[in-house]
Design an enzyme around this catalytic site. Structure first.
Site, PDB file in Angstrom:
ATOM      1  N   LYS A 191      -2.047  -4.833  -4.894  1.00 45.18           N
ATOM      2  CA  LYS A 191      -1.212  -6.039  -4.860  1.00 45.18           C
ATOM      3  C   LYS A 191      -2.078  -7.284  -5.071  1.00 45.18           C
ATOM      4  CE  LYS A 191       2.297  -3.808  -2.047  1.00 45.18           C
ATOM      5  NZ  LYS A 191       2.819  -3.496  -0.713  1.00 45.18           N
ATOM      6  N   GLN A 239       2.039  -5.463   5.341  1.00 45.22           N
ATOM      7  CA  GLN A 239       2.077  -4.072   4.876  1.00 45.22           C
ATOM      8  C   GLN A 239       2.525  -3.141   6.004  1.00 45.22           C
ATOM      9  OE1 GLN A 239       1.355  -3.018   1.593  1.00 45.22           O
ATOM     10  NE2 GLN A 239       2.132  -1.067   2.339  1.00 45.22           N
ATOM     11  N   ASP A 250       9.086  -9.531   0.145  1.00 44.71           N
ATOM     12  CA  ASP A 250       9.391  -8.099   0.246  1.00 44.71           C
ATOM     13  C   ASP A 250      10.896  -7.866   0.412  1.00 44.71           C
ATOM     14  OD1 ASP A 250       7.570  -6.101  -0.086  1.00 44.71           O
ATOM     15  OD2 ASP A 250       6.835  -6.104   1.983  1.00 44.71           O
TER      16      ASP A 250
END
Ligand code: NAD
Length: 296
Positions: free
Chosen positions: A54, A98, A121
């Protein structure tokens, strides 16, 4: 093999290049680059790989990457304090924590603390709600990537019959809502669904997000169906001691029946990261009042 291969790697490269082009104009207009903060707690190997990928994609798109690596014994209070700090930081347009998080931290509490307008997200309840009622917000990157692949393959999804296998909050449910938003007729199948094969056989579009290696077989499919395989499962390879990645669909048999299918790896995975940088640019544009001329 009769199915067309849906090249997620190529589609992702195209999207990333388009994002990079717009980032260039954004920078010229606002004198700053969009910024994505990624928080990793602990050293889970798969999570570390994702976080690295990422960060790399963010930088390649001309954006700023802020990586925060915290020890596995970080307290919930300390993580929440970092989220508060990132929420308040004007250089940060997107925040991604995460998952999974260590057991002492309540992931829901952390996700809910992220400013919904920086939640690239798309996991915050506000963004889940916006998706459900059709308001602009952030959509989870994996289902958004699947939708983009399906639109590129089929054009209009209106009236198509779609079966989503899996009902998780991060893939199955948002996927079903996105398909509904494009006027597909959607069935959500899950672990309690009876006679899954006959449910799947009705579908023009099959999205498999189950987490069970090669569960969906070719003879479950309607001939010509478009198959999106979200699964990433590590299994023993043909050589002893070596593993390989497979999807939730048995590729060899499915490719004999499907009209088009995503491979694993090289299908949905690359699109997930491309959609993350896309969402970060969209966030930066909204926050600066920068008009995105084309839908990315
Ligand atoms: P999850 O475990 O949260 O959800 C799995 C879903 O599958 C559940 O809703 C469950 O009801 C359903 N299910 C389980 N067994 C079933 C069965 N026998 N028949 C029908 N349905 C069944 O998983 P998830 O987070 O949604 O991820 C699914 C898969 O997608 C995993 O392999 C994961 O690694 C992968 N994934 C890939 C990406 C990517 O970027 N490509 C992103 C997220 C997840």
């Amino acid at each position: 093999m009769t199915a067309r291969l849906i090249d997620g790697k190529a589609a992702a490269a195209t999207l990333r290049a388009r994002v990079a082009g717009v980032v260039h104009r954004f920078l010229a207009a606002t004198s700053r680059a969009p910024g994505l903060a990624v928080v990793l707690v602990g050293e889970d190997p798969a999570s570390s790989v994702y976080v690295r990928a990422k960060g790399k994609a963010t930088i390649e798109a001309g954006m700023q990457s802020f990586e925060h690596k915290l020890p596995a014994d970080t307290s919930e209070a300390d993580l929440l304090a970092l989220v508060d700090q990132l929420n308040a930081d004007p250089a940060v347009d997107g925040i991604l924590v995460q998952l999974p998080l260590p057991a002492q931290i309540d992931a829901n509490k952390v996700i809910t603390r992220i400013d919904p307008d920086k939640d690239v997200d798309g996991f915050h309840p506000t963004n889940a709600g916006r998706l459900a009622i059709g308001l602009p917000g952030f959509v989870a990157c994996t289902p958004l990537g699947c939708l983009k692949l399906l639109r590129a393959e089929l054009g209009d999804l209106s009236g198509k019959s779609a079966v989503v296998i899996g009902r998780s909050n991060i893939v199955g449910k948002p996927m079903a809502l996105l398909l509904l938003g494009d006027s597909a007729t959607v069935t959500v199948a899950h672990s309690r669904t009876k006679d899954l094969a006959s449910v799947v056989r009705q579908a023009d579009i099959v999205v498999a997000a189950v987490g069970r290696p090669e569960m969906v077989k070719g003879d479950w499919l309607k001939p010509g169906a478009i198959v999106i395989d979200v699964g990433i499962n590590r299994v023993d390879g043909p050589e002893p001691g070596k593993t390989r990645l497979v999807g939730d669909v048995e590729f060899a048999s499915a490719a004999q029946v499907a009209g088009a299918i995503t491979p694993v790896p090289g299908g949905v995975g690359p699109m997930t990261i491309a959609c993350l940088i896309r969402n970060t640019l969209v966030s930066a544009a909204r926050r600066e009042g920068f008009v995105l001329e084309n839908d990315l």
